[in-house]
Scaffold this motif. Structure first.
Motif, PDB file in Angstrom:
ATOM      1  N   GLU A 149       4.506   6.015   5.917  1.00  0.00           N
ATOM      2  CA  GLU A 149       4.135   4.683   5.451  1.00  0.00           C
ATOM      3  C   GLU A 149       3.137   4.767   4.299  1.00  0.00           C
ATOM      4  OE1 GLU A 149       2.440   0.426   7.233  1.00  0.00           O
ATOM      5  OE2 GLU A 149       2.346   2.256   8.435  1.00  0.00           O
ATOM      6  N   GLY A 150       2.166   5.691   4.418  1.00  0.00           N
ATOM      7  CA  GLY A 150       1.184   5.860   3.345  1.00  0.00           C
ATOM      8  C   GLY A 150       1.814   6.387   2.074  1.00  0.00           C
ATOM      9  N   ILE A 151       2.664   7.422   2.186  1.00  0.00           N
ATOM     10  CA  ILE A 151       3.344   7.977   1.011  1.00  0.00           C
ATOM     11  C   ILE A 151       4.277   6.931   0.406  1.00  0.00           C
ATOM     12  CG2 ILE A 151       4.990   9.707   0.209  1.00  0.00           C
ATOM     13  CD1 ILE A 151       2.278  10.866   0.720  1.00  0.00           C
ATOM     14  N   GLY A 152       4.972   6.192   1.271  1.00  0.00           N
ATOM     15  CA  GLY A 152       5.878   5.154   0.780  1.00  0.00           C
ATOM     16  C   GLY A 152       5.150   4.077   0.004  1.00  0.00           C
ATOM     17  N   PHE A 153       3.955   3.724   0.451  1.00  0.00           N
ATOM     18  CA  PHE A 153       3.172   2.719  -0.262  1.00  0.00           C
ATOM     19  C   PHE A 153       2.809   3.212  -1.659  1.00  0.00           C
ATOM     20  CE2 PHE A 153      -1.005   0.983  -1.448  1.00  0.00           C
ATOM     21  CZ  PHE A 153      -0.667  -0.366  -1.536  1.00  0.00           C
ATOM     22  N   ILE A 154       2.415   4.484  -1.766  1.00  0.00           N
ATOM     23  CA  ILE A 154       2.084   5.050  -3.078  1.00  0.00           C
ATOM     24  C   ILE A 154       3.300   5.031  -3.996  1.00  0.00           C
ATOM     25  CG2 ILE A 154       1.429   7.179  -4.285  1.00  0.00           C
ATOM     26  CD1 ILE A 154      -0.282   7.878  -1.830  1.00  0.00           C
ATOM     27  N   VAL A 155       4.454   5.413  -3.471  1.00  0.00           N
ATOM     28  CA  VAL A 155       5.668   5.485  -4.280  1.00  0.00           C
ATOM     29  C   VAL A 155       6.099   4.100  -4.745  1.00  0.00           C
ATOM     30  CG1 VAL A 155       8.122   6.082  -4.237  1.00  0.00           C
ATOM     31  CG2 VAL A 155       6.447   7.631  -3.217  1.00  0.00           C
ATOM     32  N   ARG A 156       5.954   3.087  -3.887  1.00  0.00           N
ATOM     33  CA  ARG A 156       6.401   1.735  -4.235  1.00  0.00           C
ATOM     34  C   ARG A 156       5.407   0.986  -5.114  1.00  0.00           C
ATOM     35  NH1 ARG A 156       7.535   1.940   1.226  1.00  0.00           N
ATOM     36  NH2 ARG A 156       5.691   0.664   1.665  1.00  0.00           N
ATOM     37  N   GLN A 157       4.114   1.271  -4.953  1.00  0.00           N
ATOM     38  CA  GLN A 157       3.092   0.539  -5.710  1.00  0.00           C
ATOM     39  C   GLN A 157       3.078   1.047  -7.157  1.00  0.00           C
ATOM     40  OE1 GLN A 157       0.179   0.042  -7.295  1.00  0.00           O
ATOM     41  NE2 GLN A 157       0.083  -2.095  -6.661  1.00  0.00           N
ATOM     42  N   PRO A 158       3.354   0.190  -8.141  1.00  0.00           N
ATOM     43  CA  PRO A 158       3.544   0.683  -9.513  1.00  0.00           C
ATOM     44  C   PRO A 158       2.338   1.389 -10.105  1.00  0.00           C
ATOM     45  CG  PRO A 158       3.400  -1.721  -9.458  1.00  0.00           C
ATOM     46  CD  PRO A 158       3.546  -1.267  -8.046  1.00  0.00           C
ATOM     47  N   TYR A 159       1.135   0.905  -9.836  1.00  0.00           N
ATOM     48  CA  TYR A 159      -0.052   1.545 -10.400  1.00  0.00           C
ATOM     49  C   TYR A 159      -0.340   2.880  -9.718  1.00  0.00           C
ATOM     50  CZ  TYR A 159      -0.657  -3.212 -12.126  1.00  0.00           C
ATOM     51  OH  TYR A 159      -0.461  -4.433 -12.720  1.00  0.00           O
ATOM     52  N   LEU A 160      -0.231   2.912  -8.405  1.00  0.00           N
ATOM     53  CA  LEU A 160      -0.506   4.149  -7.676  1.00  0.00           C
ATOM     54  C   LEU A 160       0.490   5.237  -8.039  1.00  0.00           C
ATOM     55  CD1 LEU A 160      -1.421   2.877  -4.092  1.00  0.00           C
ATOM     56  CD2 LEU A 160      -2.932   3.366  -6.010  1.00  0.00           C
ATOM     57  N   ARG A 161       1.738   4.844  -8.216  1.00  0.00           N
ATOM     58  CA  ARG A 161       2.780   5.814  -8.562  1.00  0.00           C
ATOM     59  C   ARG A 161       2.449   6.498  -9.894  1.00  0.00           C
ATOM     60  NH1 ARG A 161       6.858   2.530  -7.919  1.00  0.00           N
ATOM     61  NH2 ARG A 161       6.994   1.852 -10.087  1.00  0.00           N
ATOM     62  N   VAL A 162       2.031   5.714 -10.856  1.00  0.00           N
ATOM     63  CA  VAL A 162       1.685   6.258 -12.172  1.00  0.00           C
ATOM     64  C   VAL A 162       0.441   7.140 -12.085  1.00  0.00           C
ATOM     65  CG1 VAL A 162       0.853   5.642 -14.470  1.00  0.00           C
ATOM     66  CG2 VAL A 162       2.774   4.406 -13.465  1.00  0.00           C
ATOM     67  N   PRO A 180      -4.268  -2.319   0.687  1.00  0.00           N
ATOM     68  CA  PRO A 180      -4.788  -3.040   1.849  1.00  0.00           C
ATOM     69  C   PRO A 180      -5.745  -2.162   2.654  1.00  0.00           C
ATOM     70  CG  PRO A 180      -2.406  -3.280   1.672  1.00  0.00           C
ATOM     71  CD  PRO A 180      -2.807  -2.237   0.671  1.00  0.00           C
ATOM     72  N   ARG A 181      -6.739  -2.783   3.270  1.00  0.00           N
ATOM     73  CA  ARG A 181      -7.774  -2.048   3.985  1.00  0.00           C
ATOM     74  C   ARG A 181      -7.188  -1.086   5.023  1.00  0.00           C
ATOM     75  NH1 ARG A 181     -13.051  -3.743   4.806  1.00  0.00           N
ATOM     76  NH2 ARG A 181     -12.819  -4.556   2.703  1.00  0.00           N
ATOM     77  N   GLU A 182      -6.114  -1.505   5.704  1.00  0.00           N
ATOM     78  CA  GLU A 182      -5.567  -0.673   6.780  1.00  0.00           C
ATOM     79  C   GLU A 182      -4.797   0.543   6.272  1.00  0.00           C
ATOM     80  OE1 GLU A 182      -2.588  -4.023   5.966  1.00  0.00           O
ATOM     81  OE2 GLU A 182      -4.768  -3.783   6.126  1.00  0.00           O
ATOM     82  N   LEU A 183      -4.583   0.633   4.938  1.00  0.00           N
ATOM     83  CA  LEU A 183      -3.868   1.773   4.374  1.00  0.00           C
ATOM     84  C   LEU A 183      -4.756   2.653   3.494  1.00  0.00           C
ATOM     85  CD1 LEU A 183      -0.433   0.191   3.327  1.00  0.00           C
ATOM     86  CD2 LEU A 183      -0.747   2.080   4.914  1.00  0.00           C
ATOM     87  N   LEU A 184      -6.037   2.331   3.399  1.00  0.00           N
ATOM     88  CA  LEU A 184      -6.911   3.054   2.476  1.00  0.00           C
ATOM     89  C   LEU A 184      -6.975   4.555   2.779  1.00  0.00           C
ATOM     90  CD1 LEU A 184      -9.909   0.608   1.910  1.00  0.00           C
ATOM     91  CD2 LEU A 184      -8.464   1.632   0.138  1.00  0.00           C
ATOM     92  N   GLY A 185      -7.095   4.907   4.044  1.00  0.00           N
ATOM     93  CA  GLY A 185      -7.186   6.318   4.403  1.00  0.00           C
ATOM     94  C   GLY A 185      -5.930   7.078   4.041  1.00  0.00           C
ATOM     95  N   ARG A 186      -4.774   6.518   4.375  1.00  0.00           N
ATOM     96  CA  ARG A 186      -3.522   7.206   4.081  1.00  0.00           C
ATOM     97  C   ARG A 186      -3.234   7.228   2.585  1.00  0.00           C
ATOM     98  NH1 ARG A 186      -0.061   3.886   8.280  1.00  0.00           N
ATOM     99  NH2 ARG A 186      -1.949   2.590   8.168  1.00  0.00           N
TER     100      ARG A 186
END
Length: 422
Positions: free
Chosen positions: A219-232, A352-358
């Motif tokens: 879920e954490g890796i998926g969020f990074i991949v989907r979020q346009p700024y984080l991916r870049v 989101p706060r609940e995903l900050l660590g991952r």
């Protein structure tokens, strides 16, 4: 007014009035200086006390970073499932004990290479946990509008420690001898623990509906991949770290063999470059507050990623070479620090706060997993093509690493977006 309301009211005030962040910042600053002492005293302990070979010294360095590759992701899940402050206290207590164990074992004539390697590896594990925690904990202490200033202060402390820490470490090693200088770092971690214990801001923990380690990591890796700024940021950061480690593997030997620089000159170059980091951290919040966020970030990237072009530029007169190389490292550190402060704040703001660590763990793994291979590739390319040519390859690589950011949506940002941005 409830405790949570009081905490929100405090965090909404200007950063200079946020006592809990000031306590965290103070403790982290002290421990960062202690880390610089250890970075010098620990390898000297291995060399002087244990008479290790170069290969063994390289092994110790790799063991310090190895936990980032394998433990950051599961630690990210742990951090999102639990309150971060107790985990940071535990990590620094463990680091204090582990670092303090070295002078005790040296005094008892019981220190050996396997024991020192185990201590370094254990310290690395605790460092990964603390790193994942603190980057996720700052948004608990400060509001979004203060993230850049807060991250800037921590970055300024880090750069100041890199500038003054080696000198302090050298003095302590000279006065106390290498193993006993490590006791200073043990004390610095205890100062950090005390500072964390005095923080009163309550921390809300959102229970995860999924209690499966693999799914939560995904879920954490998926969020990074989907979020346009984080991916870049992940792609550019991994590429930058690769090139940085590439340069780090070649620069010292290039400076000594090709430029005939003395050890003191090399140390002076690195110290001045650390001043660039201090300056960048001091200016980051002011620049973001005055100009468009995207323009500040792009300007920092251009300066930071372009600076390494100066490192292999001059191979002629020694004085000119020192000036040009110093300018290259100075610009790289100044631009990189502004970009890191802005980039860390952007990552915290859109997550989101609940995903900050991952998110933090995933970014660390992606950036350092690829980045650590740069030293191996740099050594191979430098041996194959020559040291100066290898540095030119790395310099061009930095420019390529900047392209994902320059071609992304980040340059168009007027201000930092919120966690609702996808």
């Amino acid at each position: 007014m409830t405790d949570i309301d009081e905490a929100a009211d405090v965090s909404a005030k200007p950063l200079r009035h946020n006592r809990d962040f000031s306590r965290f910042w103070f403790g982290e600053t002290v421990s960062l200086f202690g880390v610089q002492v250890t970075n010098l005293a620990l390898p000297l302990t291995a060399v002087i006390v244990l008479n290790v070979r170069p290969e063994e010294l390289g092994l110790l360095r790799s063991l310090a970073f190895l936990p980032f590759l394998f433990l950051a992701l599961p630690f990210g899940v742990l951090v999102d499932r639990n309150a971060k402050r107790p985990l940071m206290i535990l990590a620094n207590l463990a680091r204090a004990v582990l670092v303090g164990l070295v002078p005790v074992l040296a005094f008892a004539d019981a220190l050996s290479m396997p024991i020192l390697a185990a201590v370094v590896l254990a310290i690395g594990v605790c460092t990964v946990l603390f790193e994942v925690c603190w980057l996720s904990y700052v948004p608990v202490l400060v509001e979004k509008e203060h993230l850049v200033a807060a991250n800037g202060r921590v970055s300024a402390s880090s750069s100041a420690a890199e500038f003054a820490g080696p000198g302090l470490g050298g003095l302590l090693v000279q006065v106390l001898t290498a193993p006993y200088a490590l006791a200073v770092n043990a004390g610095s971690y205890l100062v950090s623990v005390f500072s964390l214990l005095t923080i009163r801001t309550p921390e809300e923990v959102t229970p995860s509906a999924k209690r499966h380690l693999g799914r939560e990591i995904a879920e954490g890796i998926g969020f990074i991949v989907r979020q346009p700024y984080l991916r870049v940021l992940a792609v550019a950061g991994a590429a930058f770290n690769f090139c940085y480690m590439f340069v780090e593997a070649l620069f010292v030997i290039y400076a000594v063999r090709d430029l005939n620089m003395a050890a003191g000159t090399i140390g002076g170059i690195l110290a001045v470059s650390a001043i660039g980091g201090v300056l960048g951290a001091a200016l980051a919040a002011r620049l973001v507050g005055r100009y468009r966020f995207g323009r500040v970030y792009v300007a920092a990237v251009v300066v930071g990623y372009g600076g390494p072009l100066l490192i292999p530029l001059v191979a002629g007169p020694p004085v000119l070479a020192v000036v040009v190389v110093t300018a290259g490292f100075f610009l790289m550190r100044a631009g990189l620090t502004v970009a890191n402060v802005a980039g860390s704040s952007l990552r915290q703001a859109v997550t989101p706060r609940e995903l900050l660590g991952r998110m933090t763990a995933g970014m660390r793994t992606l950036m350092w997993g690829i980045g650590t291979t740069g030293a191996l590739v740099g050594g191979f390319v430098g041996g194959w093509l020559g040291l100066r040519t290898g540095l030119w390859v790395a310099a061009v690589g930095f420019l390529v690493a900047a392209l994902p950011i320059l071609l992304s949506r980040i340059p168009q940002l007027r201000e930092m977006p919120s966690a609702a941005t996808r």
